[in-house]
Design an enzyme around this catalytic site. Structure first.
Site, PDB file in Angstrom:
ATOM      1  N   ASP A   1       0.864  -1.186   0.000  1.00 23.35           N
ATOM      2  CA  ASP A   1       0.000   0.000   0.000  1.00 23.35           C
ATOM      3  C   ASP A   1       0.901   1.236   0.000  1.00 23.35           C
ATOM      4  OD1 ASP A   1      -2.425   1.575   0.445  1.00 23.35           O
ATOM      5  OD2 ASP A   1      -1.662   1.901   2.455  1.00 23.35           O
ATOM      6  N   SER A   2       0.285   2.387  -0.208  1.00 28.88           N
ATOM      7  CA  SER A   2       1.035   3.645  -0.167  1.00 28.88           C
ATOM      8  C   SER A   2       1.559   3.951   1.236  1.00 28.88           C
ATOM      9  CB  SER A   2       0.126   4.789  -0.617  1.00 28.88           C
ATOM     10  OG  SER A   2      -1.045   4.804   0.178  1.00 28.88           O
TER      11      SER A   2
ATOM     12  N   CYS B   1      -4.343  -1.285  -1.885  1.00 27.43           N
ATOM     13  CA  CYS B   1      -4.529   0.160  -2.017  1.00 27.43           C
ATOM     14  C   CYS B   1      -5.458   0.346  -3.212  1.00 27.43           C
ATOM     15  CB  CYS B   1      -3.182   0.824  -2.279  1.00 27.43           C
ATOM     16  SG  CYS B   1      -3.277   2.572  -2.699  1.00 27.43           S
TER      17      CYS B   1
ATOM     18  N   GLU C   1      -5.510   9.580   9.444  1.00 27.57           N
ATOM     19  CA  GLU C   1      -4.099   9.477   9.846  1.00 27.57           C
ATOM     20  C   GLU C   1      -3.786  10.329  11.067  1.00 27.57           C
ATOM     21  OE1 GLU C   1      -1.209   9.598   6.740  1.00 27.57           O
ATOM     22  OE2 GLU C   1      -2.048   7.790   5.865  1.00 27.57           O
TER      23      GLU C   1
ATOM     24  N   CYS D   1     -11.531   2.932  -0.318  1.00 28.93           N
ATOM     25  CA  CYS D   1     -10.209   3.403   0.126  1.00 28.93           C
ATOM     26  C   CYS D   1      -9.872   2.666   1.408  1.00 28.93           C
ATOM     27  CB  CYS D   1     -10.249   4.903   0.376  1.00 28.93           C
ATOM     28  SG  CYS D   1      -8.743   5.538   1.139  1.00 28.93           S
TER      29      CYS D   1
ATOM     30  N   HIS E   1      -8.347   3.503   4.000  1.00 27.99           N
ATOM     31  CA  HIS E   1      -8.448   4.222   5.282  1.00 27.99           C
ATOM     32  C   HIS E   1      -9.885   4.260   5.817  1.00 27.99           C
ATOM     33  CE1 HIS E   1      -4.461   5.608   4.326  1.00 27.99           C
ATOM     34  NE2 HIS E   1      -4.404   6.391   5.380  1.00 27.99           N
TER      35      HIS E   1
HETATM   36  N1  DGL Z   1      -4.307   3.622   0.248  1.00 24.18           N
HETATM   37  C1  DGL Z   1      -4.954   4.675  -0.511  1.00 24.18           C
HETATM   38  C2  DGL Z   1      -6.191   4.082  -1.197  1.00 24.18           C
HETATM   39  O1  DGL Z   1      -6.752   3.088  -0.793  1.00 24.18           O
HETATM   40  C3  DGL Z   1      -5.326   5.843   0.365  1.00 24.18           C
HETATM   41  C4  DGL Z   1      -4.143   6.649   0.847  1.00 24.18           C
HETATM   42  C5  DGL Z   1      -3.396   7.351  -0.270  1.00 24.18           C
HETATM   43  O2  DGL Z   1      -3.945   8.284  -0.901  1.00 24.18           O
HETATM   44  O3  DGL Z   1      -2.273   6.952  -0.523  1.00 24.18           O
HETATM   45  O4  DGL Z   1      -6.612   4.627  -2.185  1.00 24.18           O
END
Ligand code: DGL
Length: 273
Positions: free
Chosen positions: A19-20, A82, A160, A192, A194
């Site tokens: 993931d990011s 992600c 976050e 997403c 999060h």
């Molecule tokens: N993990 C990203 C997503 O699910 C969200 C966080 C980001 O923008 O990197 O799209």
């Protein structure tokens, strides 16, 4: 000279998840619940987070580097945990690498289709995911359903920063969700990684007849099915969880446990090429 023999992928090789940053830990947590004996390696690209506001080329470059790193760790399958990276890179990575690679969008879309009775689905996600129309494309491939989308760029920083119980978080949820409620959706996809952490506050702001779909839960079942199909389920009786980040492991440890639901140990910072 003797040719170096490639080591075969076996059942107890790990699953790679990336993931990011922190968000994919919600996916890892669900995979760990459904597949408690699998060894898992997580990569959080904390040096480049967020992906949600970046362009496809940039996210594709990072994603390729991470997938190559995970393959060097001998993973048997990669989960793109992600939504933005899935939207931008799933077919690119599937074409480039030989091992099975899955993303979070298709499984979430499939469950949403099965859930919606009035054929009106709402999807919320980052700007990247929403602008890619990936959920619309996946849903339309399988069913005649109206899909309404809403980008929610403020949700990631709210989560976050741990501000999910503040009044302003409630006001922002209302602002983003209201246009979807006006469309009379009966299913809402959290597109997403999060957003599962905002589930409570989102629930408070939608009607009881609306079902929330968490793509983290949807993907876990998909991963299990693929491993069964390929005869690659682990035959361990315990599992090992390893974490890699591209920046600041201390912050990752501190914030990440909220996403994973348990302490993070065994973490290393590495530089990708
Ligand atoms: N993990 C990203 C997503 O699910 C969200 C966080 C980001 O923008 O990197 O799209």
């Amino acid at each position: 000279m003797q040719k170096k023999q490639k080591k075969k992928i076996t059942n107890n090789n790990p699953i790679g998840i990336f993931d990011s940053g922190f968000g994919g830990l919600t996916v890892m947590s669900e995979i760990h619940k459904v597949l408690p004996y699998e060894n898992l390696i997580y990569f959080g690209d904390t040096a480049h987070v967020p992906y949600g506001s970046k362009s496809q080329n940039v996210v594709a470059k990072f994603s390729k580097e991470i997938a190559s790193f995970l393959i060097r760790q001998k993973v048997k399958l990669i989960v793109i945990a992600c939504n933005t990276a899935t939207a931008f890179t799933l077919p690119i990575l599937q074409k480039k690498f030989k091992i099975p690679i899955v993303g979070v969008i298709k499984p979430g879309a499939k469950i949403a289709i099965l859930t919606s009775k009035n054929k009106k689905i709402g999807v919320i996600g980052t700007e990247g995911t929403i602008n890619s129309n990936s959920y619309i494309k996946e849903i339309k491939k399988l069913a005649q359903i109206k899909v309404y989308q809403q980008a929610c760029p403020l949700f990631v920083p709210i989560v976050e920063e741990g501000l999910i119980n503040c009044d302003f978080a409630n006001a922002i949820v209302q602002k983003y969700i209201r246009p979807l409620l006006n469309k009379k959706i009966d299913t809402l996809v959290l597109g997403c990684t999060h957003y599962p952490l905002l589930k409570k506050i989102i629930k408070r702001n939608i009607k009881k007849n609306i079902t929330i779909i968490d793509s983290a839960q949807a993907i876990s079942q998909e991963v299990k099915n693929i491993l069964i199909q390929k005869n690659l389920l682990a035959n361990n009786n315990e599992s090992n969880l390893k974490f890699y980040v591209s920046d600041n492991p201390i912050k990752f440890k501190k914030i990440g446990c909220r996403f994973l639901g348990k302490k993070i140990i065994n973490i290393k910072k590495i530089d990708l090429e």
